[in-house]
Write a protein that holds these residues in place. Structure first.
Motif, short mmCIF file in Angstrom:
data_model
loop_
_atom_site.label_atom_id
_atom_site.label_comp_id
_atom_site.label_asym_id
_atom_site.label_seq_id
_atom_site.Cartn_x
_atom_site.Cartn_y
_atom_site.Cartn_z
N PRO A 164 -4.06 6.33 -14.24
CA PRO A 164 -3.31 6.00 -15.45
C PRO A 164 -4.25 5.66 -16.61
O PRO A 164 -5.31 5.06 -16.39
N PRO A 165 -3.89 6.04 -17.83
CA PRO A 165 -4.73 5.68 -18.97
C PRO A 165 -4.79 4.17 -19.16
O PRO A 165 -3.81 3.46 -18.98
N GLY A 166 -5.98 3.69 -19.45
CA GLY A 166 -6.13 2.27 -19.78
C GLY A 166 -6.26 1.34 -18.59
O GLY A 166 -6.25 0.12 -18.77
N ARG A 167 -6.42 1.91 -17.38
CA ARG A 167 -6.61 1.04 -16.22
C ARG A 167 -7.47 1.76 -15.19
O ARG A 167 -7.72 2.95 -15.29
N GLU A 168 -7.94 0.99 -14.22
CA GLU A 168 -8.76 1.57 -13.16
C GLU A 168 -7.93 2.57 -12.34
O GLU A 168 -6.70 2.43 -12.24
N PRO A 169 -8.58 3.57 -11.78
CA PRO A 169 -7.84 4.49 -10.90
C PRO A 169 -7.14 3.72 -9.78
O PRO A 169 -7.63 2.71 -9.29
N ARG A 170 -5.98 4.21 -9.39
CA ARG A 170 -5.26 3.57 -8.31
C ARG A 170 -6.01 3.77 -6.99
O ARG A 170 -6.78 4.71 -6.82
N THR A 171 -5.75 2.89 -6.04
CA THR A 171 -6.32 3.03 -4.71
C THR A 171 -5.40 3.90 -3.86
O THR A 171 -4.22 4.08 -4.17
N LEU A 172 -5.95 4.41 -2.76
CA LEU A 172 -5.10 5.16 -1.85
C LEU A 172 -3.99 4.27 -1.31
O LEU A 172 -2.85 4.72 -1.14
N ALA A 173 -4.29 3.00 -1.06
CA ALA A 173 -3.27 2.08 -0.57
C ALA A 173 -2.12 1.96 -1.56
O ALA A 173 -0.94 1.93 -1.16
N GLU A 174 -2.41 1.90 -2.85
CA GLU A 174 -1.35 1.83 -3.86
C GLU A 174 -0.50 3.09 -3.84
O GLU A 174 0.73 3.03 -3.96
N LEU A 175 -1.16 4.23 -3.72
CA LEU A 175 -0.42 5.50 -3.71
C LEU A 175 0.44 5.62 -2.45
O LEU A 175 1.59 6.08 -2.52
N MET A 176 -0.10 5.21 -1.31
CA MET A 176 0.67 5.26 -0.08
C MET A 176 1.87 4.33 -0.17
O MET A 176 2.98 4.67 0.25
N ASP A 177 1.67 3.14 -0.73
CA ASP A 177 2.75 2.18 -0.87
C ASP A 177 3.84 2.74 -1.78
O ASP A 177 5.04 2.61 -1.50
N ALA A 178 3.43 3.37 -2.88
CA ALA A 178 4.41 3.93 -3.81
C ALA A 178 5.16 5.09 -3.17
O ALA A 178 6.32 5.36 -3.52
N THR A 179 4.53 5.80 -2.24
CA THR A 179 5.19 6.91 -1.57
C THR A 179 6.29 6.43 -0.64
O THR A 179 7.36 7.05 -0.56
N VAL A 180 6.06 5.32 0.05
CA VAL A 180 7.03 4.87 1.05
C VAL A 180 8.00 3.83 0.51
O VAL A 180 9.07 3.61 1.09
N ARG A 181 7.66 3.19 -0.62
CA ARG A 181 8.52 2.14 -1.16
C ARG A 181 9.77 2.73 -1.76
O ARG A 181 9.73 3.74 -2.44
N LYS A 182 10.89 2.07 -1.55
CA LYS A 182 12.16 2.53 -2.09
C LYS A 182 12.14 2.40 -3.61
O LYS A 182 11.75 1.38 -4.16
N SER A 183 12.57 3.46 -4.30
CA SER A 183 12.59 3.44 -5.75
C SER A 183 13.64 2.46 -6.25
O SER A 183 14.76 2.41 -5.75
N THR A 184 13.26 1.68 -7.26
CA THR A 184 14.20 0.74 -7.85
C THR A 184 15.10 1.42 -8.86
O THR A 184 16.07 0.83 -9.33
#
Length: 207
Positions: A174-194
């Protein structure tokens, strides 16, 4: 050895798109695999595949691949070793990944990647509020097809795999922040969308 808390760029990825013949379940007719290493998107590897059953009229209208084009293409058995090597020891990535995994699970018995990122789920969670999360809509929204050769077109495996790889990079950095970690991406993949609702647009890949 890379850890899930490291930047996503510390991992190797295989971004996959498959096209099928429209049968139920679909047989593979085309697959492209785009490698991402050190955060850099590589060239697509593409295979046309001769299926055991003909391509339906609906599938032919979508991807424009005909039975005649596949008459001299190899069967999946002949390229199985190449496919397994290209997919081995990599994080598996696809848009609406369950569809691609379903096809590959039938064509490559026992294939089950250890880690899967679904860019459809990632986009729904990381950029909520969009009208559509179909791959084509996200390509238009983020300019993901910029600079691609004119002979690459949507609904062909190479185009779709390349723009999916660009989508992953866009979401993971994302612009303006550090690259996401694989853990963040995996969490976003399995987490239920709000933001998901009962009428949420389906995004199944058509064959």
């Amino acid at each position: 050895m890379a850890q899930p808390t490291d930047s996503w760029t510390a991992y190797d990825y295989a971004v996959v798109d498959v096209e099928g013949n429209g049968q139920h379940p679909p047989d593979l007719v085309e697959i492209s695999i785009v490698a991402i290493k050190d955060g850099l998107i590589g060239q697509a590897k593409n295979w046309l595949v001769r299926p055991p059953r003909p391509i339906t009229a609906m599938a032919r209208r979508i991807h424009k691949i005909t039975d005649d084009q596949l008459a001299d293409a190899p069967t999946v058995v002949r390229i199985e070793a190449e496919l397994r090597q290209a997919l081995s020891d990599k994080v598996f990535v696809a848009h609406n990944a369950g569809v691609d995994l379903g096809v590959l699970g039938r064509e490559l018995p026992g294939f089950e990647p250890a880690q899967v990122l679904d860019t459809l789920k990632l986009a729904r969670r990381l950029v909520p509020g969009r009208a559509s999360y179909k791959l084509g809509a996200l390509v238009d929204a983020f300019g993901l097809d910029r600079g691609l050769p004119a002979d690459l077109v949507p609904h062909r495996a190479t185009y779709d795999a390349l723009v999916c790889a660009r989508l992953l990079s866009h979401l993971a950095t994302p612009p303006g922040r550090e690259p996401r970690t694989l853990a963040e991406l995996m969490d976003a993949t399995v987490r239920k969308s709000t933001t998901a609702t009962a009428g949420e647009e389906p995004a199944a890949t058509l064959f």
